[in-house]
Scaffold this motif. Structure first.
Motif, PDB file in Angstrom:
ATOM      1  N   ALA A 119       0.730  -1.093  -0.008  1.00 52.27           N
ATOM      2  CA  ALA A 119      -0.099  -0.066   0.102  1.00 52.27           C
ATOM      3  C   ALA A 119       0.760   1.115   0.191  1.00 52.27           C
ATOM      4  CB  ALA A 119      -0.890   0.019   1.193  1.00 52.27           C
ATOM      5  N   GLU A 120       1.310   1.671  -1.342  1.00 57.17           N
ATOM      6  CA  GLU A 120       2.218   2.772  -1.219  1.00 57.17           C
ATOM      7  C   GLU A 120       1.320   4.207  -0.639  1.00 57.17           C
ATOM      8  OE1 GLU A 120       4.127   5.388  -4.836  1.00 57.17           O
ATOM      9  OE2 GLU A 120       3.827   3.307  -5.123  1.00 57.17           O
ATOM     10  N   GLN A 121       2.073   4.944   0.049  1.00 53.73           N
ATOM     11  CA  GLN A 121       1.788   6.077   0.455  1.00 53.73           C
ATOM     12  C   GLN A 121       2.547   7.171   0.409  1.00 53.73           C
ATOM     13  OE1 GLN A 121       2.801   7.913   3.152  1.00 53.73           O
ATOM     14  NE2 GLN A 121       4.589   6.562   3.977  1.00 53.73           N
ATOM     15  N   ARG A 122       2.145   8.602   0.176  1.00 54.90           N
ATOM     16  CA  ARG A 122       3.056   9.617   0.190  1.00 54.90           C
ATOM     17  C   ARG A 122       2.307  10.505   0.913  1.00 54.90           C
ATOM     18  NH1 ARG A 122       4.444   9.852  -6.350  1.00 54.90           N
ATOM     19  NH2 ARG A 122       4.921   7.519  -6.918  1.00 54.90           N
ATOM     20  N   HIS A 123       3.332  11.371   1.841  1.00 58.40           N
ATOM     21  CA  HIS A 123       2.789  12.222   2.861  1.00 58.40           C
ATOM     22  C   HIS A 123       1.455  11.834   3.475  1.00 58.40           C
ATOM     23  CE1 HIS A 123       5.768  14.459   0.738  1.00 58.40           C
ATOM     24  NE2 HIS A 123       5.066  14.271  -0.494  1.00 58.40           N
ATOM     25  N   GLY A 124       1.612  10.429   3.876  1.00 61.30           N
ATOM     26  CA  GLY A 124       0.528  10.032   4.652  1.00 61.30           C
ATOM     27  C   GLY A 124      -0.621   9.429   4.002  1.00 61.30           C
ATOM     28  N   LYS A 125      -0.820   9.848   2.624  1.00 63.39           N
ATOM     29  CA  LYS A 125      -1.881   9.534   1.788  1.00 63.39           C
ATOM     30  C   LYS A 125      -1.771   8.043   0.889  1.00 63.39           C
ATOM     31  CE  LYS A 125      -5.205  11.288  -1.629  1.00 63.39           C
ATOM     32  NZ  LYS A 125      -5.290  10.321  -2.408  1.00 63.39           N
ATOM     33  N   VAL A 126      -2.681   7.240   1.359  1.00 63.11           N
ATOM     34  CA  VAL A 126      -2.444   6.002   0.414  1.00 63.11           C
ATOM     35  C   VAL A 126      -2.779   6.137  -1.079  1.00 63.11           C
ATOM     36  CG1 VAL A 126      -3.233   3.604   0.227  1.00 63.11           C
ATOM     37  CG2 VAL A 126      -2.833   4.773   2.519  1.00 63.11           C
ATOM     38  N   GLN A 127      -2.018   5.649  -1.654  1.00 69.94           N
ATOM     39  CA  GLN A 127      -1.985   6.061  -3.360  1.00 69.94           C
ATOM     40  C   GLN A 127      -3.243   5.517  -4.091  1.00 69.94           C
ATOM     41  OE1 GLN A 127      -0.341   8.880  -4.945  1.00 69.94           O
ATOM     42  NE2 GLN A 127      -0.105   9.081  -2.547  1.00 69.94           N
ATOM     43  N   ASP A 128      -3.908   5.664  -4.941  1.00 68.15           N
ATOM     44  CA  ASP A 128      -5.178   5.075  -5.598  1.00 68.15           C
ATOM     45  C   ASP A 128      -4.600   3.527  -6.049  1.00 68.15           C
ATOM     46  OD1 ASP A 128      -6.829   7.068  -5.032  1.00 68.15           O
ATOM     47  OD2 ASP A 128      -6.834   7.992  -7.051  1.00 68.15           O
ATOM     48  N   VAL A 129      -3.380   3.407  -6.476  1.00 64.03           N
ATOM     49  CA  VAL A 129      -2.850   2.161  -6.969  1.00 64.03           C
ATOM     50  C   VAL A 129      -3.271   1.171  -6.118  1.00 64.03           C
ATOM     51  CG1 VAL A 129      -0.659   2.501  -6.566  1.00 64.03           C
ATOM     52  CG2 VAL A 129      -1.316   0.901  -8.331  1.00 64.03           C
ATOM     53  N   ALA A 130      -2.977   1.245  -4.699  1.00 68.28           N
ATOM     54  CA  ALA A 130      -3.128   0.410  -3.739  1.00 68.28           C
ATOM     55  C   ALA A 130      -4.497  -0.198  -3.633  1.00 68.28           C
ATOM     56  CB  ALA A 130      -2.694   0.903  -2.357  1.00 68.28           C
ATOM     57  N   TYR A 131      -5.504   0.697  -3.769  1.00 68.63           N
ATOM     58  CA  TYR A 131      -7.038   0.381  -3.893  1.00 68.63           C
ATOM     59  C   TYR A 131      -7.337  -0.383  -4.990  1.00 68.63           C
ATOM     60  CZ  TYR A 131      -7.392   3.839   0.183  1.00 68.63           C
ATOM     61  OH  TYR A 131      -7.004   4.107   1.209  1.00 68.63           O
ATOM     62  N   GLU A 132      -6.812  -0.017  -6.159  1.00 66.79           N
ATOM     63  CA  GLU A 132      -6.952  -0.900  -7.409  1.00 66.79           C
ATOM     64  C   GLU A 132      -6.422  -2.421  -7.316  1.00 66.79           C
ATOM     65  OE1 GLU A 132      -4.932   1.435 -10.287  1.00 66.79           O
ATOM     66  OE2 GLU A 132      -6.047   3.478  -9.742  1.00 66.79           O
ATOM     67  N   LEU A 133      -5.277  -2.362  -6.415  1.00 63.68           N
ATOM     68  CA  LEU A 133      -4.529  -3.715  -6.299  1.00 63.68           C
ATOM     69  C   LEU A 133      -5.393  -4.511  -5.446  1.00 63.68           C
ATOM     70  CD1 LEU A 133      -0.664  -2.997  -6.329  1.00 63.68           C
ATOM     71  CD2 LEU A 133      -2.095  -3.896  -8.220  1.00 63.68           C
ATOM     72  N   LEU A 134      -6.038  -3.866  -4.392  1.00 61.03           N
ATOM     73  CA  LEU A 134      -6.730  -4.672  -3.494  1.00 61.03           C
ATOM     74  C   LEU A 134      -8.123  -4.999  -4.285  1.00 61.03           C
ATOM     75  CD1 LEU A 134      -6.717  -2.330  -0.047  1.00 61.03           C
ATOM     76  CD2 LEU A 134      -5.770  -4.877  -0.431  1.00 61.03           C
ATOM     77  N   SER A 135      -8.473  -4.280  -5.040  1.00 59.48           N
ATOM     78  CA  SER A 135      -9.800  -4.710  -5.850  1.00 59.48           C
ATOM     79  C   SER A 135      -9.350  -6.012  -6.499  1.00 59.48           C
ATOM     80  CB  SER A 135     -10.168  -3.620  -6.664  1.00 59.48           C
ATOM     81  OG  SER A 135     -11.430  -4.390  -7.454  1.00 59.48           O
ATOM     82  N   THR A 136      -8.240  -6.102  -7.399  1.00 55.67           N
ATOM     83  CA  THR A 136      -8.176  -7.266  -8.174  1.00 55.67           C
ATOM     84  C   THR A 136      -7.426  -8.332  -7.330  1.00 55.67           C
ATOM     85  OG1 THR A 136      -7.079  -7.859  -9.956  1.00 55.67           O
ATOM     86  CG2 THR A 136      -5.587  -6.769  -8.692  1.00 55.67           C
ATOM     87  N   GLY A 137      -6.968  -8.029  -6.045  1.00 55.57           N
ATOM     88  CA  GLY A 137      -6.615  -9.051  -5.120  1.00 55.57           C
ATOM     89  C   GLY A 137      -7.612  -9.868  -4.421  1.00 55.57           C
ATOM     90  N   LEU A 138      -8.775  -9.151  -4.346  1.00 49.33           N
ATOM     91  CA  LEU A 138     -10.010  -9.818  -3.966  1.00 49.33           C
ATOM     92  C   LEU A 138     -10.429 -11.042  -4.933  1.00 49.33           C
ATOM     93  CD1 LEU A 138     -12.314  -6.948  -2.599  1.00 49.33           C
ATOM     94  CD2 LEU A 138     -11.391  -8.925  -1.569  1.00 49.33           C
ATOM     95  N   ARG A 139     -10.124 -10.625  -6.115  1.00 55.05           N
ATOM     96  CA  ARG A 139     -10.504 -11.686  -7.382  1.00 55.05           C
ATOM     97  C   ARG A 139      -9.513 -13.029  -7.312  1.00 55.05           C
ATOM     98  NH1 ARG A 139      -8.050 -12.282 -12.274  1.00 55.05           N
ATOM     99  NH2 ARG A 139      -7.476  -9.980 -12.080  1.00 55.05           N
ATOM    100  N   LEU A 140      -8.315 -12.280  -7.033  1.00 51.93           N
ATOM    101  CA  LEU A 140      -7.028 -13.431  -6.967  1.00 51.93           C
ATOM    102  C   LEU A 140      -7.177 -14.237  -5.804  1.00 51.93           C
ATOM    103  CD1 LEU A 140      -3.947 -11.390  -8.112  1.00 51.93           C
ATOM    104  CD2 LEU A 140      -5.328 -12.749  -9.322  1.00 51.93           C
ATOM    105  N   LYS A 141      -7.826 -13.644  -4.561  1.00 51.73           N
ATOM    106  CA  LYS A 141      -8.108 -14.438  -3.601  1.00 51.73           C
ATOM    107  C   LYS A 141      -9.143 -15.455  -3.800  1.00 51.73           C
ATOM    108  CE  LYS A 141     -10.557 -13.665   1.029  1.00 51.73           C
ATOM    109  NZ  LYS A 141     -11.038 -12.766   1.573  1.00 51.73           N
ATOM    110  N   LYS A 142     -10.088 -15.270  -4.540  1.00 50.20           N
ATOM    111  CA  LYS A 142     -11.130 -16.161  -4.790  1.00 50.20           C
ATOM    112  C   LYS A 142     -10.747 -17.170  -5.832  1.00 50.20           C
ATOM    113  CE  LYS A 142     -15.820 -16.274  -6.441  1.00 50.20           C
ATOM    114  NZ  LYS A 142     -16.917 -15.409  -7.149  1.00 50.20           N
ATOM    115  N   GLU A 143      -9.706 -16.857  -6.740  1.00 51.11           N
ATOM    116  CA  GLU A 143      -9.133 -17.763  -7.679  1.00 51.11           C
ATOM    117  C   GLU A 143      -8.400 -18.747  -6.876  1.00 51.11           C
ATOM    118  OE1 GLU A 143      -9.212 -14.861 -11.518  1.00 51.11           O
ATOM    119  OE2 GLU A 143      -7.244 -15.672 -10.898  1.00 51.11           O
ATOM    120  N   ARG A 144      -7.611 -18.266  -5.860  1.00 47.45           N
ATOM    121  CA  ARG A 144      -6.627 -18.940  -5.318  1.00 47.45           C
ATOM    122  C   ARG A 144      -7.347 -20.106  -4.269  1.00 47.45           C
ATOM    123  NH1 ARG A 144      -3.911 -22.276  -2.590  1.00 47.45           N
ATOM    124  NH2 ARG A 144      -2.124 -22.277  -1.815  1.00 47.45           N
ATOM    125  N   GLY A 145      -8.277 -19.636  -3.549  1.00 43.22           N
ATOM    126  CA  GLY A 145      -9.222 -20.527  -2.617  1.00 43.22           C
ATOM    127  C   GLY A 145      -7.846 -20.982  -1.438  1.00 43.22           C
TER     128      GLY A 145
END
Length: 399
Positions: free
Chosen positions: A80-106
């Protein structure tokens, strides 16, 4: 020598020079009538082995490297990349696809976020709301400012302790700078600038797809023998999911002994004039159809009227009309604005892959068969030097 890729038998060698001619790396030369190897230049392609008619050259068979104990690794991590204390949008994008990968992994796989910084612990709940089952937080003064060696050591300590199966990071300036260092420390592979990810349900291998050969092909890469499987992903490739404030998860605060930074940050200055097309909501992009650098002014004028920024295809950058910071495509930035206006862009596949996820695409091109119209929501077939000035005139009149 036993540590060389090939062995040359001095008795069998007849000095025919066929091996020297066959070697594509200039790793062989003749000393009298004997072929001699320059070990530092040899790439073990074995072209010389095949070329030798006297079978005087043999490849040295080396023991295959032992892989990691794959069963010891579990879970999918997102840096979760952050700059000056603010988490960058790309972290939330990766968490979104991470949910899909988690389901595929089981198999009880969990999705975790890793947050490094100082004064950032309160951001953990937002990462949980975005999909993380748990968040590893290292909140220490030594991480207040990004420094590659310190961040590398911190993340590697967490990897060594908790053994994730997959780690994802954004292909940002920070992600690209230190994530490869972590892969080296962990003795594993890394696929950079991925545009697609999936997990094989039988082998549990992460299929990491990225453009190769200048974007002319898409390569799918796997890491079968080592863990963790690591990849960086371009921002805006995946869409953020809506956060769920009711989600619950664990915040795990880690206290690490950090290495001393090799560099000291004396002062930080922000370039307010720098363009960040990846974050823009409206992009006015031009291509080869603009014909010359002076015509980029049309894009700047139009973008200024509608609150957008100027983008371009690779052709404009190659021609020296505009800097690479504005380039959209597989070899530039991946963007996902609300409105993307493509002016004089034919629509090569490399460019389309960088902007096709835009909410609304408007294309202006004189060629009705241009590929750009295949992805456009609104297409205008016409001479851009007639259409764009009229559009600018109408907007100015409307103001």
């Amino acid at each position: 020598m036993s540590d060389t890729p090939i062995i040359i038998d001095p008795v069998a060698c007849k000095g025919c020079k066929k091996c020297v001619t066959a070697c594509p790396f200039d790793a062989l030369y003749m000393e009298g009538k004997l072929a001699v190897l320059k070990a530092a230049e040899c790439r073990a392609c074995n072209a010389c082995v095949k070329a030798c008619p006297f079978k005087a050259i043999k490849a040295v068979e080396k023991e295959a490297p032992k892989g990691a104990d794959l069963k010891a690794f579990k879970d999918i991590w997102v840096f979760a990349e952050q700059r000056h204390g603010k988490v960058q949008d790309v972290a939330y994008e990766l968490l979104s696809t991470g949910l899909r990968l988690k389901k595929e992994r089981g198999g009880g796989c969990q999705l975790a976020a890793v947050l490094l910084g100082h004064g950032v612990t309160e951001s953990a709940q937002r990462l949980i709301a975005a999909g993380a089952d748990k968040v590893y937080v290292v909140d220490q003064p030594g991480l207040a400012e990004y420094e590659a060696d310190v961040y590398t050591d911190a993340l590697h300590q967490l990897v060594a302790k908790h053994k994730p199966e997959v780690i994802l990071a954004g292909a940002t300036a920070i992600g690209r700078a230190f994530f490869a260092k972590v892969a080296v420390r962990a003795r594993t592979g890394l696929t950079a600038d991925c545009t697609a990810l999936s997990i094989d349900k039988e082998t549990y291998l992460l299929h990491q797809t990225r453009p190769a050969f200048g974007g002319n092909i898409m390569a799918t890469i796997m890491t079968p023998n080592h863990r963790p499987q690591m990849a960086t992903v371009r921002p805006k490739v995946f869409k953020m999911a809506a956060p769920d404030p009711k989600r619950t998860g664990d915040t795990l605060v880690e206290a690490l002994t950090l290495v001393a930074a090799n560099t000291k940050i004396a002062r930080t200055e922000h370039d307010l004039s720098a363009v960040n097309i990846a974050e823009a909501e409206i992009i006015v992009a031009g291509g080869r159809g603009l014909k010359k650098a002076e015509n980029m002014a049309l894009l700047e004028r139009l973008a200024g009227l509608i609150g957008g920024v100027v983008g371009c295809s690779r052709a404009c950058v190659d021609a020296g009309w505009i800097t690479a910071a504005h380039q959209v495509g597989q070899t530039g930035k991946t963007v996902c604005p609300k409105v993307y206006i493509a002016i004089g862009i034919s629509g090569a596949i490399q460019h389309l892959e960088g902007m096709r996820s835009s909410d609304t695409i408007i294309a202006i091109n004189s060629d009705p068969n241009a590929p750009i119209f295949g992805v456009a929501d609104l297409g205008i077939v016409g001479d851009l030097f007639e259409v764009v000035p009229k559009l600018i005139e109408a907007l100015e009149a409307g103001k």
